[in-house]
Scaffold this motif. Sequence first.
Motif, PDB file in Angstrom:
ATOM      1  N   LYS A   1       9.143   6.714   2.143  1.00  0.00           N
ATOM      2  CA  LYS A   1       8.358   5.507   2.397  1.00  0.00           C
ATOM      3  C   LYS A   1       8.958   4.628   3.502  1.00  0.00           C
ATOM      4  O   LYS A   1       8.225   4.226   4.433  1.00  0.00           O
ATOM      5  CB  LYS A   1       8.189   4.694   1.116  1.00  0.00           C
TER       6      LYS A   1
ATOM      7  N   ILE B   1       1.060   4.367  -2.690  1.00  0.00           N
ATOM      8  CA  ILE B   1       0.789   5.751  -2.293  1.00  0.00           C
ATOM      9  C   ILE B   1       1.998   6.652  -2.543  1.00  0.00           C
ATOM     10  O   ILE B   1       1.906   7.665  -3.260  1.00  0.00           O
ATOM     11  CB  ILE B   1       0.383   5.816  -0.807  1.00  0.00           C
ATOM     12  N   PHE B   2       3.136   6.288  -1.964  1.00  0.00           N
ATOM     13  CA  PHE B   2       4.300   7.165  -2.054  1.00  0.00           C
ATOM     14  C   PHE B   2       4.969   7.080  -3.426  1.00  0.00           C
ATOM     15  O   PHE B   2       5.492   8.077  -3.920  1.00  0.00           O
ATOM     16  CB  PHE B   2       5.286   6.838  -0.937  1.00  0.00           C
TER      17      PHE B   2
ATOM     18  N   LEU C   1       2.726   9.196  -5.667  1.00  0.00           N
ATOM     19  CA  LEU C   1       2.971  10.631  -5.454  1.00  0.00           C
ATOM     20  C   LEU C   1       4.288  11.062  -6.089  1.00  0.00           C
ATOM     21  O   LEU C   1       4.396  12.165  -6.645  1.00  0.00           O
ATOM     22  CB  LEU C   1       2.978  10.936  -3.952  1.00  0.00           C
TER      23      LEU C   1
ATOM     24  N   VAL D   1       0.834  -1.207   0.000  1.00  0.00           N
ATOM     25  CA  VAL D   1       0.000   0.000   0.000  1.00  0.00           C
ATOM     26  C   VAL D   1       0.870   1.260   0.000  1.00  0.00           C
ATOM     27  O   VAL D   1       0.613   2.222  -0.740  1.00  0.00           O
ATOM     28  CB  VAL D   1      -0.953   0.000   1.207  1.00  0.00           C
ATOM     29  N   MET D   2       1.920   1.255   0.823  1.00  0.00           N
ATOM     30  CA  MET D   2       2.814   2.408   0.900  1.00  0.00           C
ATOM     31  C   MET D   2       3.545   2.641  -0.426  1.00  0.00           C
ATOM     32  O   MET D   2       3.773   3.787  -0.819  1.00  0.00           O
ATOM     33  CB  MET D   2       3.832   2.206   2.028  1.00  0.00           C
TER      34      MET D   2
END
Length: 208
Positions: free
Chosen positions: A99, A82-83, A86, A78-79
């Motif tokens: 992260k 997300i990161f 971005l 998930v990280m």
Amino acid sequence: MAGRKINPIVKMVLEFGPILVFFLGYMRLKGQHFMIGGTNYDGFILVTAAFIPLMLITTAILWRLTGHLSKMQITTAVMVVIFGGLTVWLNDPAFIKMKPTIIYLLFGGILGIGLLRGKSYLRVVMEEVVPLKHEGWMILTRRVCVFFLGMAVLNEIVWRTMSTETWVTFKTFVLTIAMFAFFMLQGRIFTEYAVEEGTEADAEADEN
């Protein structure tokens, strides 16, 4: 719930392969720039963009083979989305570099909260692999908590003060080796506080 057993080498390739591919891809594309859709991206951003689906694919394969993913594996995936997302979207490498800090702070914080409550949350995810007495779990949890928080601080120092190439090398090798070395050094705990066959009930009684 315990998952199905798979070849340890296959498991290692699926877990650490994407990180190694990320390193090799960066070393191949570092210093290069690419114009895509009118936006200039450097090699690090493109490697990050490729790393996201690769991480998801290997995680999905791992789940398919074992029927199970740990909370850390799910959180890491998930990280990365997300990161990593971005990083690519904003064309800013800072996000993917943060992260590891976020992951280590998250797990270190969760373990710390458990310790304040007199519990070992580490036991929840590792007990089937390493059965220990309650006292052993508490000692190990305290050490892992400190280790995670220390790694978070170290990652922040490296990515904020050193070059991208240094950080990529640090992320690929130093963090991975540090994790292996840390658990190898806990051998005395695994031996001294091991739960002998037939004493699992006693270990539960100790905790309660």
